[in-house]
Structures are given as structure tokens and as C-alpha cells.
Design a protein around this motif. Structure first.
Motif, PDB file in Angstrom:
ATOM      1  N   GLY A  16    -106.891  16.018  -3.911  1.00 31.92           N
ATOM      2  CA  GLY A  16    -107.445  15.846  -5.234  1.00 31.92           C
ATOM      3  C   GLY A  16    -107.412  14.641  -5.660  1.00 31.92           C
ATOM      4  O   GLY A  16    -106.987  13.628  -4.965  1.00 31.92           O
ATOM      5  N   SER A  17    -107.988  14.489  -7.079  1.00 33.98           N
ATOM      6  CA  SER A  17    -107.999  12.869  -7.594  1.00 33.98           C
ATOM      7  C   SER A  17    -107.549  13.010  -9.037  1.00 33.98           C
ATOM      8  O   SER A  17    -107.509  13.811  -9.622  1.00 33.98           O
ATOM      9  CB  SER A  17    -109.528  12.642  -7.169  1.00 33.98           C
ATOM     10  N   ARG A  19    -107.469   9.756 -12.285  1.00 37.51           N
ATOM     11  CA  ARG A  19    -107.802   8.289 -12.712  1.00 37.51           C
ATOM     12  C   ARG A  19    -106.717   7.898 -13.688  1.00 37.51           C
ATOM     13  O   ARG A  19    -106.846   8.725 -14.940  1.00 37.51           O
ATOM     14  CB  ARG A  19    -109.049   8.417 -13.160  1.00 37.51           C
ATOM     15  N   ARG A  67    -107.286   4.941  -0.042  1.00 36.49           N
ATOM     16  CA  ARG A  67    -107.244   6.099  -0.898  1.00 36.49           C
ATOM     17  C   ARG A  67    -107.374   5.620  -2.204  1.00 36.49           C
ATOM     18  O   ARG A  67    -107.712   6.499  -3.120  1.00 36.49           O
ATOM     19  CB  ARG A  67    -105.909   6.943  -0.646  1.00 36.49           C
ATOM     20  N   PHE A  68    -106.591   4.588  -2.755  1.00 38.85           N
ATOM     21  CA  PHE A  68    -106.502   4.225  -4.081  1.00 38.85           C
ATOM     22  C   PHE A  68    -107.256   2.943  -4.390  1.00 38.85           C
ATOM     23  O   PHE A  68    -107.443   2.178  -3.586  1.00 38.85           O
ATOM     24  CB  PHE A  68    -105.094   3.934  -4.650  1.00 38.85           C
ATOM     25  N   GLN A  82    -107.703   4.658  -9.626  1.00 39.97           N
ATOM     26  CA  GLN A  82    -108.571   5.703  -9.066  1.00 39.97           C
ATOM     27  C   GLN A  82    -107.650   6.287  -7.819  1.00 39.97           C
ATOM     28  O   GLN A  82    -107.579   5.444  -6.948  1.00 39.97           O
ATOM     29  CB  GLN A  82    -109.919   5.503  -8.787  1.00 39.97           C
ATOM     30  N   MET A  83    -107.231   7.416  -8.081  1.00 38.14           N
ATOM     31  CA  MET A  83    -106.474   7.966  -6.841  1.00 38.14           C
ATOM     32  C   MET A  83    -107.161   9.155  -6.361  1.00 38.14           C
ATOM     33  O   MET A  83    -107.331  10.148  -6.792  1.00 38.14           O
ATOM     34  CB  MET A  83    -105.210   8.322  -7.479  1.00 38.14           C
ATOM     35  N   ASN A  84    -107.685   8.812  -5.094  1.00 38.66           N
ATOM     36  CA  ASN A  84    -108.229   9.989  -4.223  1.00 38.66           C
ATOM     37  C   ASN A  84    -107.266  10.438  -2.931  1.00 38.66           C
ATOM     38  O   ASN A  84    -106.317   9.822  -2.600  1.00 38.66           O
ATOM     39  CB  ASN A  84    -109.631   9.578  -3.655  1.00 38.66           C
ATOM     40  N   SER A  85    -107.736  11.513  -2.430  1.00 43.93           N
ATOM     41  CA  SER A  85    -107.023  12.310  -1.372  1.00 43.93           C
ATOM     42  C   SER A  85    -105.468  12.096  -1.562  1.00 43.93           C
ATOM     43  O   SER A  85    -104.944  11.629  -0.539  1.00 43.93           O
ATOM     44  CB  SER A  85    -107.541  11.212  -0.046  1.00 43.93           C
ATOM     45  N   LEU A  86    -105.040  12.627  -2.886  1.00 45.92           N
ATOM     46  CA  LEU A  86    -103.723  12.621  -2.971  1.00 45.92           C
ATOM     47  C   LEU A  86    -102.805  13.357  -1.988  1.00 45.92           C
ATOM     48  O   LEU A  86    -103.439  14.537  -1.671  1.00 45.92           O
ATOM     49  CB  LEU A  86    -103.516  12.946  -4.469  1.00 45.92           C
TER      50      LEU A  86
END
Length: 128
Positions: A16-17, A19, A67-68, A82-86
Motif C-alpha cells: 500500500g501507500s 503520504r 519506492r519513496f 510519498q511512500m509506495n510499495s510499503l
């Protein structure tokens, strides 16, 4: 003389992501770098992503590269993460920080000791 207010933490599933936002107020001329740091239980505080606010240069820890994404909105004196693919290993307390650095390198930009102003922290929890 610099105050930092953070928001955006929470709990998400792996992949998940989230912000995160950090708004600076006060005498902002006393800093030229802002960034995000994190600390998990039993671990040392580590640099995650930082930005040289005057020029926009960014620096990332190897563990979050790709990822970030750190960005800034100068009109709002705000920095975002922005934090993706946590991943579960991203679980930690995340802190916003600001500092006035005289040497801009990968090592100094990601070193907590280089920063003098800190936010209250916001918890990020990633479940597997």
C-alpha cells in the motif's frame, strides 16, 4: 525558532501507500535542508529521504530508493513523503526534521545529527 507540524501516518497493508506532510513555520531562513527520518523499536534513528530546499536536490536511503519520493511546496513551506510499495520493515515512527547544513553530501544529508529541529513524529505501520 522553527516549528514543524507533521501529518499523514497510519496503518496499511504491504504494498500500500501513504503520504506524509510536514509544514515548517517560524524563521525558515535558519534551515536549508528538510527530511524524513524513522526509528523502529530497538533500532537507531536513520535517515530516509531528505531535500536541499534551495536547489531541490534529494537524497534517499538505499532501503527506500525507488519506492519513496520526497518533494516540496515552497508556497506552503511544506515537504511531503510519498511512500509506495510499503513493506513490513518500513514500520517505524517517522520524524520530520530541518537543519542548516554547511556540507551537502549523501552522508551528511541522511545523518540525524546534522538536524536541529524535529517534529513530534507520526507512526507508520505496515502489516504483512
Amino acid at each position: 525558532q522553527v516549528q514543524l507540524v507533521e501529518s499523514g501516518g497510519g496503518s496499511v497493508q504491504a504494498g500500500g501507500s501513504l503520504r506524509l506532510s510536514c509544514t515548517a513555520s517560524g524563521y525558515t531562513y535558519s534551515r536549508n535542508c528538510m527530511g524524513w527520518f524513522r526509528q523502529a523499536p530497538g533500532k537507531e534513528r536513520e535517515g530516509v529521504a531528505t531535500i536541499y530546499t534551495g536547489g531541490g536536490l534529494t537524497y534517499y536511503a538505499d532501503s527506500v530508493k525507488g519506492r519513496f519520493t520526497i518533494s516540496q511546496d515552497n508556497a506552503k513551506n511544506t515537504v511531503y513523503l510519498q511512500m509506495n510499495s510499503l513493506k513490513p520493515e518500513d514500520t517505524a515512527m517517522y520524524y520530520c526534521a530541518a537543519g542548516l547544513l554547511t556540507r551537502i553530501t549523501i552522508a551528511t544529508m541522511l545523518a540525524p545529527s546534522q538536524y536541529t529541529h524535529w517534529g513530534q513524529g507520526t507512526q507508520v505501520t505496515v502489516s504483512s
